[in-house]
Design a protein around this motif. Structure first.
Motif, PDB file in Angstrom:
ATOM      1  N   THR A   1      56.093   9.556  28.203  1.00 42.44           N
ATOM      2  CA  THR A   1      54.991  10.502  28.195  1.00 42.44           C
ATOM      3  C   THR A   1      53.700   9.761  28.542  1.00 42.44           C
ATOM      4  O   THR A   1      53.663   8.525  28.615  1.00 42.44           O
ATOM      5  CB  THR A   1      54.834  11.176  26.820  1.00 42.44           C
ATOM      6  N   ARG A   2      52.646  10.521  28.714  1.00 43.59           N
ATOM      7  CA  ARG A   2      51.351   9.925  29.042  1.00 43.59           C
ATOM      8  C   ARG A   2      50.789   9.136  27.879  1.00 43.59           C
ATOM      9  O   ARG A   2      50.020   8.192  28.072  1.00 43.59           O
ATOM     10  CB  ARG A   2      50.367  11.022  29.435  1.00 43.59           C
TER      11      ARG A   2
ATOM     12  N   ALA B   1      48.748   3.970  25.471  1.00 45.76           N
ATOM     13  CA  ALA B   1      48.875   2.823  24.566  1.00 45.76           C
ATOM     14  C   ALA B   1      49.000   1.516  25.353  1.00 45.76           C
ATOM     15  O   ALA B   1      48.412   0.494  24.979  1.00 45.76           O
ATOM     16  CB  ALA B   1      50.077   3.011  23.650  1.00 45.76           C
ATOM     17  N   TYR B   2      49.753   1.539  26.448  1.00 41.94           N
ATOM     18  CA  TYR B   2      49.908   0.330  27.263  1.00 41.94           C
ATOM     19  C   TYR B   2      48.591  -0.055  27.936  1.00 41.94           C
ATOM     20  O   TYR B   2      48.316  -1.234  28.162  1.00 41.94           O
ATOM     21  CB  TYR B   2      50.994   0.562  28.312  1.00 41.94           C
ATOM     22  N   SER B   3      47.756   0.950  28.232  1.00 40.64           N
ATOM     23  CA  SER B   3      46.477   0.708  28.899  1.00 40.64           C
ATOM     24  C   SER B   3      45.336   0.477  27.930  1.00 40.64           C
ATOM     25  O   SER B   3      44.194   0.317  28.379  1.00 40.64           O
ATOM     26  CB  SER B   3      46.140   1.893  29.818  1.00 40.64           C
ATOM     27  N   GLY B   4      45.594   0.494  26.627  1.00 40.53           N
ATOM     28  CA  GLY B   4      44.528   0.288  25.656  1.00 40.53           C
ATOM     29  C   GLY B   4      43.633   1.490  25.491  1.00 40.53           C
ATOM     30  O   GLY B   4      42.477   1.344  25.082  1.00 40.53           O
TER      31      GLY B   4
ATOM     32  N   ASP C   1      46.676  -4.185  21.239  1.00 42.06           N
ATOM     33  CA  ASP C   1      47.779  -4.762  22.004  1.00 42.06           C
ATOM     34  C   ASP C   1      47.968  -3.938  23.283  1.00 42.06           C
ATOM     35  O   ASP C   1      48.584  -2.871  23.257  1.00 42.06           O
ATOM     36  CB  ASP C   1      49.057  -4.755  21.156  1.00 42.06           C
ATOM     37  N   HIS C   2      47.441  -4.417  24.415  1.00 42.45           N
ATOM     38  CA  HIS C   2      47.492  -3.627  25.639  1.00 42.45           C
ATOM     39  C   HIS C   2      47.340  -4.546  26.846  1.00 42.45           C
ATOM     40  O   HIS C   2      47.110  -5.755  26.715  1.00 42.45           O
ATOM     41  CB  HIS C   2      46.378  -2.574  25.646  1.00 42.45           C
ATOM     42  N   ASN C   3      47.467  -3.957  28.015  1.00 45.25           N
ATOM     43  CA  ASN C   3      47.269  -4.665  29.279  1.00 45.25           C
ATOM     44  C   ASN C   3      45.785  -4.574  29.632  1.00 45.25           C
ATOM     45  O   ASN C   3      45.285  -3.509  29.983  1.00 45.25           O
ATOM     46  CB  ASN C   3      48.133  -4.031  30.379  1.00 45.25           C
TER      47      ASN C   3
END
Length: 280
Positions: free
Chosen positions: A166-167, A172-175, A208-210
């Motif tokens: 999902t978006r 979350a991955y993008s902070g 915790d992200h990229n």
């Protein structure tokens, strides 16, 4: 399984050895409590390496520019704006430095800046040339404020949209995801379990992200907020509702990330009318 070491705080507790770590990892694997690390797709390996090279050069150039301005400011020489970086003004700026050693140091920084600018342009051309090998970059380029560079970087950093169900997982991955904290959600009232009406506290965005992907979407949102188009209208409507500018830009960055994921998964073209219907 290759597990995420940031999620394995249990290994830091007590004695540590290979046998103890293996036992702890086996226990967490049995409980399905290990978070795997995504390995990625090999089809974008070349694009990913070129994107890393380009991002590193951008950071190095920014570091040299900051050092140059810091040197002028340390000698009480005002250097606001970008004229201090241009080659046509360098003789004028170097003439403001009285000390010969400091002037020589400034010349070395200017030489570094010239080399990094040349390498950055070369890395930029190679990145754009490689991005044309991936048809999805042409569709992502239709999104306002992304452009060719951000589209190529998005493909290199995300690699495949199917890793995010999902978006919210992409946020979350993008902070861009909000972290909440709550305790004592339920209480016993007259023998019945009832949920408390206490408001959940928000502790900001996830740590915790990229970082490169976060900078990409936030930069796109900042540009979209000042560039005429559908995203600027969305930003202005958010401000009209009383939302703070920082939160409005965050909302816009999340919107751009969600649209990027949707277009990539479905292979559709960008349609501003759908954005208006969602905003309404």
């Amino acid at each position: 399984m290759v597990c995420n070491p940031r999620k394995n705080a249990l290994l830091k507790d007590g004695n540590k050895s290979d046998r103890i770590d293996a036992r702890k990892l086996a226990d967490r694997l049995r409980l399905n409590d290990l978070k795997p690390v995504y390995h990625g797709e090999t089809g974008v390996r070349m694009l990913r390496e070129l994107a890393r090279s380009y991002l590193n050069l951008v950071k190095d150039q920014t570091r040299v520019m900051n050092r140059l301005k810091a040197m002028y400011r340390s000698w009480a020489i005002p250097c606001a704006g970008r004229d201090v970086y241009y080659a046509r003004h360098r003789a004028e700026w170097l003439g403001k430095i009285r000390e010969a050693g400091v002037r020589r140091r400034a010349e070395h920084l200017y030489q570094q800046l010239d080399m990094l600018q040349h390498l950055r342009q070369q890395a930029r051309r190679e990145l754009l040339a490689e991005s044309r090998q991936h048809p999805i970059t042409a569709k992502l380029r239709q999104i306002p404020s992304l452009g060719p560079i951000r589209s190529a970087l998005a493909v290199a950093l995300i690699r495949t949209p199917h890793r995010f169900r999902t978006r919210r997982q992409l946020w979350a991955y993008s902070g861009l995801a909000l972290e909440t904290r709550t305790s004592g959600e339920y209480r016993c009232v007259e023998g019945q379990i009832r949920r408390s009406k206490k408001q959940i506290s928000i502790r900001g965005l996830n740590k915790d992200h990229n970082h490169d992907l976060k900078g990409l979407f936030k930069g796109a949102a900042t540009r979209a907020s000042i560039q005429p188009g559908p995203f600027q209208d969305f930003y202005q409507r958010s401000l009209a509702k009383g939302i703070k500018p920082t939160m409005a830009r965050l909302t816009l960055a999340r919107k751009i990330a969600a649209i990027t994921l949707t277009l990539w998964k479905k292979g559709e073209n960008f349609d501003a009318e759908k954005l208006k219907s969602q905003a309404a």
